[in-house]
Design a protein around this motif. Structure first.
Motif, PDB file in Angstrom:
ATOM      1  N   HIS A 258     -19.650 112.907  -4.299  1.00 23.38           N
ATOM      2  CA  HIS A 258     -19.372 113.660  -5.742  1.00 23.38           C
ATOM      3  C   HIS A 258     -17.972 113.341  -5.881  1.00 23.38           C
ATOM      4  CE1 HIS A 258     -18.222 116.999  -8.258  1.00 23.38           C
ATOM      5  NE2 HIS A 258     -19.799 117.053  -8.380  1.00 23.38           N
ATOM      6  N   GLU A 259     -17.601 113.108  -7.168  1.00 24.79           N
ATOM      7  CA  GLU A 259     -16.392 112.613  -7.565  1.00 24.79           C
ATOM      8  C   GLU A 259     -15.292 113.566  -7.298  1.00 24.79           C
ATOM      9  OE1 GLU A 259     -14.223 110.487 -11.643  1.00 24.79           O
ATOM     10  OE2 GLU A 259     -16.332 111.156 -11.564  1.00 24.79           O
ATOM     11  N   ASP A 260     -15.526 114.628  -6.781  1.00 25.30           N
ATOM     12  CA  ASP A 260     -14.335 115.713  -6.477  1.00 25.30           C
ATOM     13  C   ASP A 260     -14.176 115.603  -4.993  1.00 25.30           C
ATOM     14  OD1 ASP A 260     -13.706 116.560  -9.122  1.00 25.30           O
ATOM     15  OD2 ASP A 260     -15.136 118.176  -8.981  1.00 25.30           O
ATOM     16  N   ASP A 261     -14.931 114.927  -4.239  1.00 33.29           N
ATOM     17  CA  ASP A 261     -14.580 114.885  -2.766  1.00 33.29           C
ATOM     18  C   ASP A 261     -13.806 113.841  -2.417  1.00 33.29           C
ATOM     19  OD1 ASP A 261     -16.329 116.854  -2.517  1.00 33.29           O
ATOM     20  OD2 ASP A 261     -18.148 115.682  -2.056  1.00 33.29           O
ATOM     21  N   HIS A 262     -13.342 114.088  -1.103  1.00 32.95           N
ATOM     22  CA  HIS A 262     -12.418 112.871  -0.685  1.00 32.95           C
ATOM     23  C   HIS A 262     -12.995 112.368   0.598  1.00 32.95           C
ATOM     24  CE1 HIS A 262      -9.687 114.962  -2.984  1.00 32.95           C
ATOM     25  NE2 HIS A 262      -8.849 114.252  -3.074  1.00 32.95           N
ATOM     26  N   PHE A 263     -12.800 110.938   1.076  1.00 30.99           N
ATOM     27  CA  PHE A 263     -13.555 110.228   2.075  1.00 30.99           C
ATOM     28  C   PHE A 263     -12.781 109.258   2.672  1.00 30.99           C
ATOM     29  CE2 PHE A 263     -14.408 107.650  -1.563  1.00 30.99           C
ATOM     30  CZ  PHE A 263     -14.475 106.419  -0.896  1.00 30.99           C
ATOM     31  N   GLY A 264     -12.938 109.017   3.834  1.00 25.35           N
ATOM     32  CA  GLY A 264     -12.141 107.843   4.339  1.00 25.35           C
ATOM     33  C   GLY A 264     -13.290 107.167   5.286  1.00 25.35           C
ATOM     34  N   LEU A 265     -13.151 105.793   5.745  1.00 26.15           N
ATOM     35  CA  LEU A 265     -13.995 105.276   6.555  1.00 26.15           C
ATOM     36  C   LEU A 265     -13.305 104.467   7.613  1.00 26.15           C
ATOM     37  CD1 LEU A 265     -15.699 103.094   3.421  1.00 26.15           C
ATOM     38  CD2 LEU A 265     -16.750 104.891   4.899  1.00 26.15           C
ATOM     39  N   ILE A 266     -13.776 104.769   9.032  1.00 28.45           N
ATOM     40  CA  ILE A 266     -13.306 104.105  10.091  1.00 28.45           C
ATOM     41  C   ILE A 266     -14.199 103.206  10.837  1.00 28.45           C
ATOM     42  CG2 ILE A 266     -12.422 104.445  12.513  1.00 28.45           C
ATOM     43  CD1 ILE A 266     -11.038 107.193  11.303  1.00 28.45           C
ATOM     44  N   THR A 267     -14.109 101.944  11.132  1.00 24.73           N
ATOM     45  CA  THR A 267     -15.107 101.178  12.094  1.00 24.73           C
ATOM     46  C   THR A 267     -14.322 101.033  13.263  1.00 24.73           C
ATOM     47  OG1 THR A 267     -14.223  99.089  11.212  1.00 24.73           O
ATOM     48  CG2 THR A 267     -16.247 100.229   9.996  1.00 24.73           C
ATOM     49  N   PHE A 268     -15.062 100.920  14.389  1.00 24.10           N
ATOM     50  CA  PHE A 268     -14.431 100.819  15.754  1.00 24.10           C
ATOM     51  C   PHE A 268     -15.495  99.985  16.574  1.00 24.10           C
ATOM     52  CE2 PHE A 268     -17.149 104.493  16.218  1.00 24.10           C
ATOM     53  CZ  PHE A 268     -17.715 104.216  17.571  1.00 24.10           C
TER      54      PHE A 268
END
Length: 955
Positions: free
Chosen positions: A307-317
């Motif tokens: 959803h456009e109101d949400d916030h997100f982050g991406l981590i790879t390891f």
């Protein structure tokens, strides 16, 4: 010779699913027609979400001799068997539920007599198999009856009863009979199946009233036929019943029967809360191939749905942790598109540092919150996806659990998704439960991406957080869990308990929760006696269902608590769950069902049904999938094969087995031994010989039975270069650093040099030509090595191509599309850009008038190499190899013992040598003038002048 008839009933669960697969009638030594299943009946009674299911099969032996019949049932993993009986010649044999330790003695005695004593085992994703065989006398009949119970879980706004019908034969009396009673009222009912023809659909009878539903499917023999004269059945597929209930009261619905109550709370008219989600994705080497591809596919689809109101982050390891952005960002179209590009370039490599990766996710959430980048009233979650044990950084499991719990501090919810069977599921389950989440196994199959997307759907729309349901402390007792971190749209909160005050007239509840815009408080009151009498009127529903529902829910929650409990708490929780299991005759992970089976002319056979846990699935891997064949432990595809793939598969075979098994893994000598397994295990040493062409394995001595891993010698793998012509003994072998080979005009000898990076992951600009719009960069692997792990190509600012050791990704910057391909034969044509490969190891890239080749070399650590076949670079082209775009002329001379060559007007000291040309898969050996010191003198400046920061950076 005895004939046998195998009856199979398959049961699986999305919300509540029972799968019925009637077996094919088998002819054993010509007697199959003497054995008949003449009746099969599925009786489902669902009362206020609690399902009580009775499966009854009647079989007859028409022969004049005894025969064996098998009743084989698969039922949902979360269901509890509560009864099983066999009736033979008018005598009924009933299973008895006992404490598992007591049943174990009977189990061991049965095994010692050579009997197959285990009745229940893991079968598939959501199933357990219950199986029993019995001899029946000539001209006799047997009736099997199995009862199991389960609380239906609401999933994405519905309850689902999906009965898979696959009889593979005609059954004289076949009937599915489902009664549903929901005091709240039923809002919709549907029943369908893909195999239903117009005529057959008329046999499905659906009845729906205010609070009851009745579905019957009872086809005749003729209606089951594929055609009028056929003996084959048309019934093949899922027969699905779906329904939901009416929800008028905002505080939910309370039902009371005989001193027990259940409260269902599932509001749907609330605004969604904004969500902050950090995806922590394992990219270690074991994610190679399809796992990584499916993870990328799932993430791309999830990003589309966020959803456009949400916030997100991406981590790879892997052994290192990488972030897409240092903090969470809002899911605007621009950010989502950038994230998709990042996801499309995720490749596998390295080890597994779960501790650092999850703590990085916690840090991102905390920093984003401190910097006020996140909404004040929002839900924050971390979703971890991994396929293995921690092998880098902090590897002690208890320490990791402690670190993460301390870092999260109850502020965020952690969900753990374990990919495949190599994961330590117990570790992930405890990690999730300690931090308010759940663990889920993602099965390796063609729909793995859909499984990942399906999980995200469940948590995509939070409506409430910190939900607490409060009841009068002096009126109720023995409550199940009544505090919940989140409530997601389409799910349901269920609380049950016992009314401890005999004269309680009104049962009240107050609900407190955090909502999107403010705190929420709801209240409701229910007359105890009135509710009790209303439910008792429905006699066809099984009685005492709320008490059994309470016991079922309490046991399930106690078993979950045991996973993360401290040792001093665990014993009390175990004892409470055990007593409830025995009191209500439930087969749980703490109890077993003992079935004594009569044997004609022999000692009665005792069988014990143990209920396995999800974590125990790791003990039941398909050994053949890991190359463990028969009684010996063998390498995958012995002979000439990819050394990397073979090492991975041997390692995977080791990791897939539970940690309690002794194991050793040595290279190049592989010694594997596993004890306590259900098959004879032999010990085999394999001498792994590695050469330019791959890995071969051969036994170094005869296999011998053992239960201990034996030490082996530690000879190192040898690499021998294979010359294509007679040459002096080489000083450079295929195991050393590859060298750039620059052809020289009118000479049989080339100019060669190598670049050894001072640190991991150095990126070099190889070619940049503004006139043709071509930039080529290469990322080196580990420090001290000159082999490429990635090659990036930019063409006219229209396309970006990334090659890595698993495949390539092609980004069209015009329409933002991404194609991800593995190393395999291909052909792609896009205007003046084309990619083609006939062997899956060499990809020819045509960029206008320029043709280059990217080659994948298999070794202990796969690497890439680049060959420029034809170029149209301008005189102004730059980069490490750019100056060599025009043909190189060289003059050789000597000063004393030194050999010098003139390169573009500069004298360079060199040595003569033979080297491997990695511009060919055959790795031809060529004669070289080797330029030392990173090519200094042959290249302009030093190699450090060509270091760039990103794979697609231009000058």
């Amino acid at each position: 010779m005895e004939a046998s008839l195998c009856f199979a009933l398959l049961v699986f669960l999305p919300a509540f699913t029972s799968t019925v697969a009637l077996p094919q009638k088998r002819s054993a030594q010509g007697h199959g027609s003497d054995l008949e299943i003449y009746s099969f009946h599925v009786d489902c009674k669902v009362t206020s979400r609690f399902a009580h299911n009775v499966l009854t099969s009647r079989m007859a032996n028409r022969a004049n001799a005894s025969r064996e019949v098998t009743f084989d049932v698969e039922l949902p993993k979360h269901a509890f068997i509560s009864n099983f009986s066999m009736t033979i010649d008018g005598k009924t044999y009933v299973g008895v539920v006992k404490k598992k330790e007591e049943a174990k003695q009977q189990y061991d005695q049965a095994v010692s007599r050579g009997h197959s004593a285990g009745l229940v085992k893991v079968s598939g994703r959501k199933m357990e198999e219950f199986k029993v065989s019995v001899n029946i006398a000539a001209l006799s009949k047997v009736t099997f009856e199995l009862t199991y119970e389960e609380l239906l879980k609401r999933h994405l706004g519905k309850y689902e009863l999906a009965i898979k019908v696959r009889p593979q034969q005609l059954v004289k009396h076949f009937k599915i009979d489902a009664h549903i009673y929901e005091p709240q009222g039923i809002s919709f009912l549907d029943a369908h199946a893909a195999f239903l023809t117009n005529d057959l659909a008329e046999t499905v009878k659906k009845t729906l009233t205010q609070d009851k539903a009745h579905v019957v499917f009872e086809p005749t023999l003729d209606q089951q036929r594929k055609c009028p004269e056929c003996s084959e059945s048309i019934l093949d597929g899922e027969f699905i019943i779906k329904y939901d209930v009416k929800r008028e009261a905002s505080a939910g619905d309370i039902q009371i029967v005989n001193g027990y109550f259940v409260h269902y709370f599932a509001p749907s008219d609330l605004p969604r809360m904004q969500k902050n989600v950090v995806f922590v994705i394992d990219r270690s080497g074991s994610m190679h191939g399809k796992k990584m591809q499916q993870t990328r596919e799932a993430l791309l689809k999830i990003l589309e749905d966020i959803h456009e109101d949400d916030h997100f982050g991406l981590i790879t390891f892997d052994s290192e942790v990488s972030t897409w952005k240092s903090t969470l960002v809002q899911a605007t179209p621009k950010m989502v598109q950038q994230a998709k590009t990042f996801v499309g370039r995720i490749t596998d490599r390295g080890a597994t540092d779960i501790n650092a990766a999850v703590l990085k996710g916690v840090e991102m959430l905390k920093i984003s919150k401190e910097e006020r980048k996140l909404p004040e009233r929002s839900v924050s979650i971390i979703i971890l996806l991994t396929d293995g044990d921690p092998t880098s950084g902090v590897t002690n499991l208890e320490q990791i659990q402690s670190n993460i719990k301390k870092g999260i501090e109850g502020l965020y919810t952690l969900y753990c998704l374990g990919f495949g069977f190599d994961v330590n599921y117990n570790f992930l389950e405890k990690l999730a439960l300690e931090n308010g989440g759940v663990a889920r196994r993602i099965y390796e199959s063609s729909d793995s991406a859909l499984q990942l997307q399906g999980f995200y759907e469940e948590v995509a729309t939070p409506l409430l957080q910190q939900v607490e349901l409060q009841y009068p402390g002096n009126g109720v007792s023995d409550l199940t869990e009544n505090v919940f971190r989140h409530y997601y749209n389409g799910s349901e909160i269920v609380v049950a308990g016992r009314i401890s005050k005999n004269d309680l007239e009104i049962l009240s509840v107050q609900i407190k929760a955090g909502a999107a815009s403010s705190d929420l408080t709801l209240a409701a009151e229910t007359p105890v006696e009135e509710q009790d009498e209303a439910v008792k009127k429905h006699k066809y529903i099984f009685g005492e269902y709320i008490e059994r529902l309470w016991a079922y829910l309490t046991i399930q929650q106690l078993l979950s608590k045991i996973v993360s409990a401290q040792p001093e708490e665990r014993e009390a929780l175990n004892e409470k769950a055990l007593q409830l299991s025995l009191n209500y005759n439930f087969v749980t992970s703490l109890t077993s069902m003992v079935v004594t089976k009569p044997e004609e002319g022999q000692t009665d056979r005792t069988m014990v049904a143990h209920k396995p846990t999800e974590a125990e699935q790791g003990d039941r891997v398909d050994l053949s999938r890991h190359g463990l064949v028969g009684a010996a432990i063998l390498p995958v595809n012995p002979g000439r094969t990819s050394s990397r793939a073979s090492y991975l598969k041997l390692s995977s075979a080791q990791q897939a087995l539970p940690s309690r098994h002794p194991k050793r893994f040595h290279s190049p000598i592989v010694s594997l031994a596993y004890a306590d397994y259900d098959m004879p295990v032999a010990f085999v040493d394999y001498d792994i010989q590695v050469d330019d062409y791959g890995m071969q394995a051969r036994p170094t001595h005869k296999a011998r039975p053992t239960h201990k891993a034996r030490p082996t010698h530690t000879a190192r793998p040898t690499h021998t270069a294979r010359p294509t012509h007679t040459a002096p003994p080489p000083t450079h072998t295929a195991d050393e650093n590859p060298r750039f080979v620059i052809p020289v005009k009118n000479k049989q000898r080339s100019v060669c040099f190598e670049i050894a990076a001072p640190s991991d992951g150095v990126i070099l600009q190889l070619v940049s030509d503004a006139d043709s719009g071509i930039t080529i960069n290469g990322e080196l692997g580990e420090a001290g090595k000159s082999a490429f792990q990635k090659i990036g190509i930019v063409y006219k600012d229209l396309y970006e191509i990334e090659f890595n050791t698993q495949g390539l990704s092609l980004v069209n910057k015009t329409d933002h599309s991404i194609q991800t391909l593995s190393w395999s034969p291909m052909s792609i044509v896009l205007d003046s850009l084309s990619l083609s490969s006939s062997n899956g190891r060499t990809t020819e890239v045509t960029l206008g008038s320029t043709v280059i080749e990217v080659l994948l070399h298999r070794s202990r650590q796969d690497f890439l190499w680049l060959k420029i076949k034809l170029n149209d670079f301008s005189a102004g082209s730059t980069g490490l190899l750019g100056r060599f775009s025009r043909q190189l002329s060289v003059k050789e001379g000597r000063i004393g013992s030194k050999v010098l060559i003139e390169v573009y007007g500069h004298d360079v000291t060199v040595t003569r040598d033979f080297t491997v040309d990695y511009g060919t898969l055959s790795k031809d050996r060529v004669s070289c003038w080797v330029v030392p010191d990173g090519g200094r003198g042959a290249i302009e400046g030093s190699y450090s002048d060509y270091v760039v920061q990103t794979l697609f950076q231009k000058p």
